[in-house]
Design an enzyme around this catalytic site. Structure first.
Site, mmCIF file in Angstrom:
data_model
loop_
_atom_site.group_PDB
_atom_site.id
_atom_site.type_symbol
_atom_site.label_atom_id
_atom_site.label_comp_id
_atom_site.label_asym_id
_atom_site.label_seq_id
_atom_site.Cartn_x
_atom_site.Cartn_y
_atom_site.Cartn_z
ATOM 1 N N THR A 123 1.263 -0.825 -0.004
ATOM 2 C CA THR A 123 0.321 0.473 -0.014
ATOM 3 C C THR A 123 0.375 1.069 0.287
ATOM 4 O O THR A 123 0.413 2.160 -0.335
ATOM 5 C CB THR A 123 -0.776 -0.003 1.609
ATOM 6 O OG1 THR A 123 -1.313 -1.439 1.130
ATOM 7 C CG2 THR A 123 -1.873 1.151 0.658
ATOM 8 N N SER B 243 6.308 3.854 8.539
ATOM 9 C CA SER B 243 4.690 4.604 8.872
ATOM 10 C C SER B 243 4.830 3.885 10.904
ATOM 11 O O SER B 243 5.640 4.282 11.300
ATOM 12 C CB SER B 243 4.179 4.625 7.935
ATOM 13 O OG SER B 243 3.077 5.334 9.032
ATOM 14 N N HIS B 244 3.587 3.521 11.125
ATOM 15 C CA HIS B 244 2.836 3.111 11.601
ATOM 16 C C HIS B 244 2.967 2.153 12.278
ATOM 17 O O HIS B 244 2.406 1.644 13.949
ATOM 18 C CB HIS B 244 1.521 3.040 11.638
ATOM 19 C CG HIS B 244 0.439 2.454 10.125
ATOM 20 N ND1 HIS B 244 0.948 2.883 9.442
ATOM 21 C CD2 HIS B 244 -0.210 0.996 10.881
ATOM 22 C CE1 HIS B 244 0.334 1.550 8.963
ATOM 23 N NE2 HIS B 244 -0.167 0.377 9.381
ATOM 24 N N LYS C 16 10.735 3.366 0.499
ATOM 25 C CA LYS C 16 9.088 4.308 -0.389
ATOM 26 C C LYS C 16 9.472 5.553 -1.965
ATOM 27 O O LYS C 16 10.641 6.132 -0.856
ATOM 28 C CB LYS C 16 7.570 4.511 0.015
ATOM 29 C CG LYS C 16 7.954 6.032 -0.003
ATOM 30 C CD LYS C 16 5.771 5.691 0.510
ATOM 31 C CE LYS C 16 4.990 7.484 0.605
ATOM 32 N NZ LYS C 16 4.108 7.471 1.858
ATOM 33 N N ASP D 273 1.486 9.520 13.707
ATOM 34 C CA ASP D 273 2.081 8.720 13.882
ATOM 35 C C ASP D 273 3.597 8.609 13.049
ATOM 36 O O ASP D 273 4.243 9.856 13.753
ATOM 37 C CB ASP D 273 1.883 7.550 12.708
ATOM 38 C CG ASP D 273 1.899 7.990 11.275
ATOM 39 O OD1 ASP D 273 2.170 9.268 10.977
ATOM 40 O OD2 ASP D 273 1.824 7.041 10.367
ATOM 41 N N ASP E 289 5.857 8.302 10.857
ATOM 42 C CA ASP E 289 6.147 9.458 10.029
ATOM 43 C C ASP E 289 5.126 10.342 9.679
ATOM 44 O O ASP E 289 5.758 11.444 8.344
ATOM 45 C CB ASP E 289 6.435 8.683 8.640
ATOM 46 C CG ASP E 289 5.015 7.747 7.853
ATOM 47 O OD1 ASP E 289 4.267 7.581 9.053
ATOM 48 O OD2 ASP E 289 4.640 7.908 6.470
ATOM 49 N N ASP F 253 2.518 11.835 8.781
ATOM 50 C CA ASP F 253 1.417 11.975 8.125
ATOM 51 C C ASP F 253 0.210 11.412 8.436
ATOM 52 O O ASP F 253 -0.749 11.721 7.971
ATOM 53 C CB ASP F 253 1.748 11.054 6.580
ATOM 54 C CG ASP F 253 1.579 9.543 6.674
ATOM 55 O OD1 ASP F 253 1.991 9.233 8.089
ATOM 56 O OD2 ASP F 253 2.406 8.953 5.622
ATOM 57 N N ARG F 254 0.088 10.777 9.683
ATOM 58 C CA ARG F 254 -1.473 10.442 9.947
ATOM 59 C C ARG F 254 -1.722 11.772 11.352
ATOM 60 O O ARG F 254 -0.583 11.880 11.679
ATOM 61 C CB ARG F 254 -1.366 9.004 10.762
ATOM 62 C CG ARG F 254 -1.364 8.394 9.948
ATOM 63 C CD ARG F 254 -1.690 6.477 10.311
ATOM 64 N NE ARG F 254 -1.808 5.512 9.297
ATOM 65 C CZ ARG F 254 -1.710 4.550 9.365
ATOM 66 N NH1 ARG F 254 -2.638 4.159 10.131
ATOM 67 N NH2 ARG F 254 -1.912 3.434 8.548
ATOM 68 N N THR G 194 -7.249 1.752 -1.208
ATOM 69 C CA THR G 194 -6.726 2.954 -0.096
ATOM 70 C C THR G 194 -5.286 2.439 -0.668
ATOM 71 O O THR G 194 -4.522 1.835 -1.295
ATOM 72 C CB THR G 194 -6.795 1.627 0.706
ATOM 73 O OG1 THR G 194 -8.382 0.997 1.118
ATOM 74 C CG2 THR G 194 -6.198 1.503 1.786
ATOM 75 N N LYS H 43 -0.368 12.468 2.572
ATOM 76 C CA LYS H 43 -1.516 12.955 3.478
ATOM 77 C C LYS H 43 -0.464 13.252 4.897
ATOM 78 O O LYS H 43 0.845 13.652 4.666
ATOM 79 C CB LYS H 43 -1.792 11.649 4.363
ATOM 80 C CG LYS H 43 -1.407 10.599 4.470
ATOM 81 C CD LYS H 43 -1.798 9.403 5.344
ATOM 82 C CE LYS H 43 -1.112 8.546 5.762
ATOM 83 N NZ LYS H 43 -0.905 7.323 4.702
ATOM 84 N N ARG I 128 -9.125 -6.394 6.728
ATOM 85 C CA ARG I 128 -9.535 -5.313 7.958
ATOM 86 C C ARG I 128 -11.212 -4.924 7.890
ATOM 87 O O ARG I 128 -11.298 -5.450 6.291
ATOM 88 C CB ARG I 128 -9.567 -3.873 7.063
ATOM 89 C CG ARG I 128 -7.590 -3.768 7.901
ATOM 90 C CD ARG I 128 -6.598 -1.759 7.780
ATOM 91 N NE ARG I 128 -5.765 -1.595 7.551
ATOM 92 C CZ ARG I 128 -4.373 -2.168 8.276
ATOM 93 N NH1 ARG I 128 -5.052 -2.571 9.528
ATOM 94 N NH2 ARG I 128 -3.706 -1.813 8.064
HETATM 95 C C1 VG1 Z 1 -3.263 1.881 5.785
HETATM 96 C C2 VG1 Z 1 -4.114 1.856 6.062
HETATM 97 C C3 VG1 Z 1 -4.315 2.853 4.431
HETATM 98 C C4 VG1 Z 1 -2.896 3.896 4.768
HETATM 99 C C5 VG1 Z 1 -1.912 3.259 4.967
HETATM 100 C C6 VG1 Z 1 -0.640 3.754 4.827
HETATM 101 O O1 VG1 Z 1 -2.684 0.043 4.655
HETATM 102 O O2 VG1 Z 1 -5.765 1.439 5.920
HETATM 103 O O3 VG1 Z 1 -5.395 3.817 4.293
HETATM 104 O O4 VG1 Z 1 -2.742 4.422 3.477
HETATM 105 O O5 VG1 Z 1 -2.180 2.477 5.490
HETATM 106 O O6 VG1 Z 1 -0.343 4.513 6.030
HETATM 107 P P1 VG1 Z 1 -3.629 -1.081 4.564
HETATM 108 O O7 VG1 Z 1 -2.350 -1.958 3.321
HETATM 109 O O8 VG1 Z 1 -2.645 -1.631 5.566
HETATM 110 O O9 VG1 Z 1 -4.869 -1.351 4.956
HETATM 111 V V1 VG1 Z 1 1.258 5.122 6.317
HETATM 112 O O10 VG1 Z 1 0.746 6.213 7.425
HETATM 113 O O11 VG1 Z 1 1.209 3.259 6.984
HETATM 114 O O12 VG1 Z 1 1.978 5.313 5.454
HETATM 115 CO CO CO Z 2 3.042 7.469 7.964
#
Ligand code: VG1
Ligand code: CO
Length: 546
Positions: free
Chosen positions: A18, A116-117, A129, A280, A282, A284-285, A347, A379, A499
């Site tokens: 993603t 990220s998270h 990325k 979060d 990085d 962005d959230r 997504t 984001k 999910r």
């Molecule tokens: C998750 C979220 C998605 C978001 C992605 C990256 O993806 O659902 O909405 O864009 O994380 O966010 P997934 O494929 O795990 O549902 V971040 O802040 O981790 O770059």
């Molecule tokens: Co993030």
């Protein structure tokens, strides 16, 4: 200094998900693993030609392995003949800041080092990325090409130059390539200053308004400290857990009710501040809270869209809005009232890029605590917090009043996401395959007392370039437009995460305060009856509910 040619062999599975390639740190620490991916990226971008005259932006969220990876990538960029690399001081750049730097400095692209998270540390996750010259995540066409290149790679090139000191601002030279260590906050702060009424927010803080911003020991800390406490005059201590740590203090840098429980406790307590916020790993959230009030991310997007013209950067109105498919339809209702278009994308932020570039939308967001606009192509967590502060300052309404205003005007989209983490991959695939097999016959059936109107597997055709993305989530929609969506995560590194997204529209004001899990109970039962989650996963309850 010499450019070395290193023989290598392909690694399986270097397919970005993603949001980039995410694996365990230990996977990235294998010799050649990172190098192969970066070489594949450069090969796809430049073919056999050097990247002469081009500028690359480089930085990450500061997690464990960030510094080592930065040094390796600098040496590979030098070998590839880049003109210049702009690297954040200490190897640090938040994801939205990288996007801002790429755009403001006219760079050809950037590399973001982040999972990220996901948790960090030696046993945690790492990620990489590529963002293109518009500042946004590489589209699927590019990530697919990178993956294909990783599968046939036989060698990569890198300079044998010594490491660059990253902790002080300054300029260095490697194989004729300039390396500038930049202030990670400056470009980002300049973008925010152009959008928001800093004077109004300053007066809000001066009047005693209290915010608690939890940076979750992640990269958002320095940005929030500099802008919120520095420029906007919030009292010292407004931003907590502000120092980026390589392991995020052993915590999960994911701002949701499960992992930001400390922040929620503060906002629910007797001496709660007026507003709570978190970002979060990085940055962005974002999560937004009012005093004794939790804002659903889908509602947050709707509030921002409804009031956007009260913020200087959006005073001329919105071209349109977009949300990811599983995000609630609250913003659709606002868009309809405003008479602007609302797009529904798969997504992942990469799907908003074309709509933003083409000027079709101004604001966009996801249910996963992501909100943003055309100011960058990612984001942006702190941006959302500044937006909310600006709205509170100029409307005189509390966070809770702003959300209730949306419910009053459009009804409440009662919403929840249930995550089932760490499922064996084959079991998760079977669950999804069995769901998909039922798609032709679900429409018209009555299950758990609810009649299904239609069901499908979401497919998206990009209105700008016509590219098609299939199998983006199974949707089961009832006659009253309530829905359950099922999809597997594309960001995890261990097993699979299911999910389940639940949404029900409640127009009746007297029923809008029923707790979401209660209001959604019939849909939760329907999800179980259709997908047999317990049987497939062996789990009685979700790991996380947002
Ligand atoms: C998750 C979220 C998605 C978001 C992605 C990256 O993806 O659902 O909405 O864009 O994380 O966010 P997934 O494929 O795990 O549902 V971040 O802040 O981790 O770059
Ligand atoms: Co993030």
């Amino acid at each position: 200094m010499t450019i070395l040619i290193q023989a290598t062999t392909p690694f399986a599975g270097q397919l970005p998900g993603t949001s980039g390639l995410r694996k365990k740190v230990t996977v990235f620490q294998q010799p050649h693993y990172l190098e192969n991916f970066v070489q594949a990226l450069f090969d796809v971008l430049h073919g056999d030609a050097p990247a002469a005259g081009q500028t690359l932006v480089l930085g990450g969220d500061g997690r464990f392995h960030n510094r080592a990876a930065v040094q390796t990538i600098l040496k590979m960029a030098a070998a590839r003949g880049y003109g210049q690399v702009l690297v954040g001081q200490g190897g640090i750049l938040s994801t939205p800041a990288t996007s801002a730097v790429i755009r403001r400095r006219g760079a050809s692209g950037g590399i973001i080092l982040s999972a990220s998270h996901n948790p960090g540390g030696p046993d945690g996750d790492f990620g990489i990325k590529y963002n293109a010259t518009n500042g946004g995540p590489a589209p699927e066409k590019l990530t697919q090409a990178i993956y294909e290149r990783t599968q046939v790679l036989t060698r990569y090139r890198l300079s044998d130059a010594p490491d660059i000191p990253l902790d002080t601002l300054g300029t260095h030279c490697m194989e004729g390539m300039a390396i500038e260590v930049i202030d990670p906050v400056a470009d980002y702060a300049a973008v925010q200053r152009e959008l928001f009424d800093f004077g109004a927010i300053r007066r809000l803080f001066a009047s005693g308004f209290r915010l608690r911003y939890d940076a979750m020991w992640a990269v958002g800390g320095p940005y929030a400290k500099s802008i919120i406490e520095g420029e906007l005059g919030a009292p010292a201590g407004t931003v907590v857990n502000a120092e980026p740590k390589e392991d995020f203090g052993g915590l999960h840098p994911d701002p949701n009710p499960a992992y930001a429980d400390d922040l929620i406790a503060h906002l629910m307590g007797p001496d709660a501040p007026d507003m709570g916020a978190a970002s979060d790993g990085d940055a962005d959230r974002n999560m937004i809270l009012g005093r004794h009030f939790i804002v659903s991310p889908s509602d947050s997007l709707a509030v921002l869209a409804a009031h956007a013209t009260q913020v200087p950067g959006y005073a001329k109105g919105l071209a349109g809005v977009a949300r990811s498919m599983p995000t609630s339809t609250a913003v659709d209702r606002v868009a309809k009232a405003l008479g602007i278009a609302c797009y529904e994308t798969p997504t992942g932020w990469k799907f908003f890029g074309n709509l933003l570039d083409a000027g079709k939308i101004t604001l966009c967001g996801e249910e996963s605590y992501g909100t943003g606009s055309n100011h960058v192509r990612e984001k942006d967590g702190l941006w959302a917090v500044l937006f909310w502060l600006n709205l509170v300052a100029v409307t005189g309404q509390t966070v809770e009043q702003l959300v209730r205003g949306i419910w009053q005007a459009h009804g409440r989209c009662v919403y929840s996401r249930h995550d089932y983490d760490g499922i064996a991959t084959d079991k998760a695939s079977t669950l999804m395959a069995e769901l998909r097999a039922q798609l032709p016959t679900l429409g018209g059936q009555t299950i758990e007392g609810q009649t299904i109107a239609w069901a499908d597997d979401f497919s998206y055709t990009d209105p700008v370039d016509g590219s098609v993305s299939q199998k983006q989530g199974v949707r089961v929609v009832l006659e009253d437009s309530s829905r359950v969506v099922f999809r597997l995560s594309g960001t995890g590194t261990e097993g699979a995460t299911l999910r389940v997204y639940l949404e029900r529209h409640e127009p009746d004001a007297s029923r809008q305060d029923i707790p979401a899990q209660d209001a959604l109970a019939p849909l939760i039962a329907l999800a179980e009856a259709v997908a047999h989650i317990r049987q497939h996963t062996g789990m009685d309850a979700p790991t996380v509910m947002t």
